[in-house]
Design an enzyme around this catalytic site. Structure first.
Site, mmCIF file in Angstrom:
data_model
loop_
_atom_site.group_PDB
_atom_site.id
_atom_site.type_symbol
_atom_site.label_atom_id
_atom_site.label_comp_id
_atom_site.label_asym_id
_atom_site.label_seq_id
_atom_site.Cartn_x
_atom_site.Cartn_y
_atom_site.Cartn_z
ATOM 1 N N MET A 114 0.818 -1.217 0.000
ATOM 2 C CA MET A 114 0.000 0.000 0.000
ATOM 3 C C MET A 114 0.851 1.266 0.000
ATOM 4 O O MET A 114 0.315 2.367 0.108
ATOM 5 C CB MET A 114 -0.930 0.002 1.217
ATOM 6 C CG MET A 114 -2.027 -1.022 1.125
ATOM 7 S SD MET A 114 -3.259 -0.531 -0.084
ATOM 8 C CE MET A 114 -4.339 -1.968 -0.039
ATOM 9 N N TYR A 204 3.738 7.915 13.135
ATOM 10 C CA TYR A 204 2.488 7.149 13.161
ATOM 11 C C TYR A 204 1.317 8.042 13.567
ATOM 12 O O TYR A 204 0.260 8.051 12.931
ATOM 13 C CB TYR A 204 2.675 5.988 14.142
ATOM 14 C CG TYR A 204 1.444 5.185 14.488
ATOM 15 C CD1 TYR A 204 0.931 4.245 13.588
ATOM 16 C CD2 TYR A 204 0.809 5.326 15.722
ATOM 17 C CE1 TYR A 204 -0.176 3.477 13.926
ATOM 18 C CE2 TYR A 204 -0.298 4.563 16.062
ATOM 19 C CZ TYR A 204 -0.794 3.645 15.160
ATOM 20 O OH TYR A 204 -1.890 2.894 15.494
ATOM 21 N N THR A 241 -2.086 -7.484 19.635
ATOM 22 C CA THR A 241 -1.550 -8.118 18.423
ATOM 23 C C THR A 241 -0.047 -8.331 18.606
ATOM 24 O O THR A 241 0.607 -7.597 19.352
ATOM 25 C CB THR A 241 -1.795 -7.259 17.165
ATOM 26 O OG1 THR A 241 -1.071 -6.034 17.299
ATOM 27 C CG2 THR A 241 -3.276 -6.932 17.003
ATOM 28 N N GLU A 242 0.460 -9.337 17.901
ATOM 29 C CA GLU A 242 1.870 -9.703 18.056
ATOM 30 C C GLU A 242 2.799 -8.493 17.834
ATOM 31 O O GLU A 242 3.699 -8.239 18.637
ATOM 32 C CB GLU A 242 2.191 -10.771 17.014
ATOM 33 C CG GLU A 242 3.065 -11.902 17.492
ATOM 34 C CD GLU A 242 3.176 -12.960 16.414
ATOM 35 O OE1 GLU A 242 4.184 -12.933 15.686
ATOM 36 O OE2 GLU A 242 2.251 -13.780 16.285
HETATM 37 N N1 LIG Z 1 -2.440 -3.198 18.076
HETATM 38 C C1 LIG Z 1 -2.628 -2.046 18.683
HETATM 39 O O1 LIG Z 1 -2.256 -1.870 19.854
HETATM 40 C C2 LIG Z 1 -3.315 -0.924 17.968
HETATM 41 C C3 LIG Z 1 -3.613 0.236 18.699
HETATM 42 C C4 LIG Z 1 -4.257 1.281 18.054
HETATM 43 C C5 LIG Z 1 -4.589 1.165 16.718
HETATM 44 N N2 LIG Z 1 -4.277 0.041 16.031
HETATM 45 C C6 LIG Z 1 -4.600 -0.002 14.602
HETATM 46 O O2 LIG Z 1 -5.158 -1.253 14.242
HETATM 47 C C7 LIG Z 1 -4.790 -1.561 12.900
HETATM 48 C C8 LIG Z 1 -4.207 -2.962 12.860
HETATM 49 O O3 LIG Z 1 -3.133 -3.036 13.767
HETATM 50 P P1 LIG Z 1 -2.436 -4.420 14.140
HETATM 51 O O4 LIG Z 1 -1.863 -4.284 15.485
HETATM 52 O O5 LIG Z 1 -3.370 -5.531 13.839
HETATM 53 O O6 LIG Z 1 -1.237 -4.422 13.081
HETATM 54 P P2 LIG Z 1 -0.346 -5.645 12.508
HETATM 55 O O7 LIG Z 1 -0.635 -6.915 13.214
HETATM 56 O O8 LIG Z 1 1.055 -5.153 12.464
HETATM 57 O O9 LIG Z 1 -0.899 -5.795 11.030
HETATM 58 C C9 LIG Z 1 -0.606 -4.853 10.052
HETATM 59 C C10 LIG Z 1 -1.104 -5.387 8.725
HETATM 60 O O10 LIG Z 1 -0.752 -4.461 7.706
HETATM 61 C C11 LIG Z 1 -0.010 -5.139 6.696
HETATM 62 N N3 LIG Z 1 0.979 -4.242 6.120
HETATM 63 C C12 LIG Z 1 2.137 -3.798 6.663
HETATM 64 N N4 LIG Z 1 2.798 -3.014 5.809
HETATM 65 C C13 LIG Z 1 2.038 -2.954 4.685
HETATM 66 C C14 LIG Z 1 2.215 -2.325 3.433
HETATM 67 N N5 LIG Z 1 3.290 -1.576 3.161
HETATM 68 N N6 LIG Z 1 1.256 -2.491 2.490
HETATM 69 C C15 LIG Z 1 0.160 -3.255 2.754
HETATM 70 N N7 LIG Z 1 -0.044 -3.884 3.920
HETATM 71 C C16 LIG Z 1 0.890 -3.735 4.875
HETATM 72 C C17 LIG Z 1 0.620 -6.321 7.414
HETATM 73 O O11 LIG Z 1 0.874 -7.410 6.550
HETATM 74 P P3 LIG Z 1 2.231 -7.585 5.651
HETATM 75 O O12 LIG Z 1 3.377 -7.333 6.557
HETATM 76 O O13 LIG Z 1 2.087 -8.965 5.152
HETATM 77 O O14 LIG Z 1 2.086 -6.561 4.566
HETATM 78 C C18 LIG Z 1 -0.489 -6.722 8.360
HETATM 79 O O15 LIG Z 1 -1.444 -7.524 7.701
HETATM 80 C C19 LIG Z 1 -3.822 -0.470 12.459
HETATM 81 O O16 LIG Z 1 -4.504 0.495 11.700
HETATM 82 C C20 LIG Z 1 -3.346 0.125 13.761
HETATM 83 O O17 LIG Z 1 -2.947 1.460 13.624
HETATM 84 C C21 LIG Z 1 -3.642 -1.009 16.623
#
Ligand SMILES: NC(=O)c1ccc[n+]([C@@H]2O[C@H](COP(=O)([O-])OP(=O)(O)OC[C@H]3O[C@@H](n4cnc5c(N)ncnc54)[C@H](OP(=O)(O)O)[C@@H]3O)[C@@H](O)[C@H]2O)c1
Ligand SMILES: *[C@@H]1O[C@H](CO)[C@@H](O)[C@H](O)[C@H]1NC(C)=O
Ligand SMILES: *[C@@H]1O[C@H](CO)[C@@H](O)[C@H](O)[C@H]1NC(C)=O
Length: 322
Positions: A114, A204, A241-242
């Site tokens: 993306m 971020y 999440t991991e």
């Molecule tokens: N976890 C938290 O504590 C938390 C807190 C607040 C908000 N959020 C929000 O929740 C959402 C999901 O977070 P998460 O913790 O589930 O994240 P995550 O486990 O790190 O997952 C991120 C996803 O994005 C993909 N990704 C990474 N780089 C990319 C790129 N350049 N192009 C396309 N895809 C890409 C990754 O897959 P690949 O590496 O295979 O591309 C993965 O599927 C995010 O918007 C985050 O900001 C999370």
């Protein structure tokens, strides 16, 4: 009087939050609208979100891991058609297989980065080709960043803006004709870092603040132009999440909330066309109330909730052109 307000209003907010969000954690197809927590669901809709999603065509970005992966599984159980995307093909293949096992009406993936808005548009094209329409667009992916003092790397911020912000706009723009036709939903996954800044996440945080500005403006325009496409902004706290746990567990003192429930709440709030989701509400809602009432006090709390001594200073910024 001022002090009284500062104390009373957050308490009132907490009370309201508890009223709406405390209740059974279950969200089953058999008991869709039970308990206090489903007051909104029951009030707003006769159909429960799981039933509302049956046969719907949904794109989930960032679906190879974390919250996105869990959303794919929930949608599969609800009998939706899912188109998943992320960069890592091997992981997407596994998620798609599991979705099919769980009962998805259909499950496919497109892999790519993306960082390019061309790829973002390609994903939407794929949905158009296979389904000829789209009901829900869940924008969830984020590019990799660092959890540390801002290192001065402006190129990194630019790239992160492309991935976390501009690709969301590109997908929304190209999906809009289909979403208008289906009176569908746009779900934008953001963060408490998109509402209240904390240290060590400057790039971020900037991308998440940008999402709120853009999509809240767009929501006004939809209403003015009578475009019946809902925009739900999801304000998430710390989730287990991991990747998140690996990045911040040595710094953040509080325990993370479960990604499975988080994923379900996101889908529900989108299906119910809510303006915002606060998850977990017990921390996000009071934080947002304090933001405007006592910002310096909140800043102090934010820093106090971190083990700043565990942050290792990064090496000096590299020059540009790398
Ligand atoms: N976890 C938290 O504590 C938390 C807190 C607040 C908000 N959020 C929000 O929740 C959402 C999901 O977070 P998460 O913790 O589930 O994240 P995550 O486990 O790190 O997952 C991120 C996803 O994005 C993909 N990704 C990474 N780089 C990319 C790129 N350049 N192009 C396309 N895809 C890409 C990754 O897959 P690949 O590496 O295979 O591309 C993965 O599927 C995010 O918007 C985050 O900001 C999370
Ligand atoms: C929630 O789920 C658990 C196990 O799945 C079940 O034992 C419990 O009765 C459920 N509670 C409600 C209120 O549905
Ligand atoms: C907007 O779309 C939803 C879902 O199709 C529908 O329930 C609602 O009545 C529509 N609102 C208007 C004003 O058309």
């Amino acid at each position: 009087m001022g002090l009284l307000l500062k104390v009373l209003i957050p308490l009132l907010g907490l009370g309201l939050a508890v009223y709406f969000y405390s209740g059974p954690g279950n969200f089953s197809e058999e008991e869709p609208c039970t308990g206090v927590r489903y007051r909104l669901c029951a009030a707003l809709s006769s159909a429960s979100p799981p039933e509302m999603l049956r046969g719907k065509r949904v794109i989930v970005t960032g679906a190879s891991s974390g919250i996105g992966e869990q959303m794919a599984y929930h949608l599969a159980r609800m009998g939706a058609h899912v188109l998943l995307t992320a960069r890592t093909e091997a992981k997407l293949q596994k998620v798609v297989e599991k979705c099919l096992d769980l009962g998805a009406a259909s499950a496919r993936y497109v892999s790519g980065s993306m960082e390019s808005t061309a790829f973002a548009e390609e994903v939407v094209k794929e949905a158009e080709n296979i389904w000829g329409g789209l009901d829900m667009l869940i924008l969830n992916h984020i590019g990799r960043s660092y959890f540390n003092f801002f290192n001065g790397d402006v190129d990194h911020v630019r790239k992160l803006m492309e991935t976390n912000f501009l690709s969301y706009l590109a997908m929304t723009t190209s999906a809009l004709p289909m979403l208008k036709e289906s009176e569908g939903n746009i779900v934008v996954v953001s963060s408490i870092s998109g509402k209240v800044a904390s240290p060590f996440v400057a790039p971020y945080s900037a991308t998440k603040f940008a999402l709120e500005g853009f999509f809240s403006s767009l929501r006004h325009e939809f209403i003015i132009e009578k475009v019946n496409v809902s925009i739900t902004l999801c304000i998430l706290g710390y989730i287990n999440t991991e990747n998140a746990v690996r990045a911040v567990s040595h710094i953040i003192k509080k325990a993370p909330a479960p990604k499975e429930e988080c994923a379900m709440e996101i889908i529900r709030s989108g299906a119910l066309r809510q303006r915002e989701l606060h998850y977990p509400a017990s921390t996000v809602t009071p934080t947002l109330l304090l933001r405007d009432l006592a910002p310096e006090f909140l800043d102090g709390l934010v820093r106090n909730n971190m083990r700043v001594e565990n942050i290792k200073r990064p090496p000096p910024a590299r020059g540009s052109g790398h």
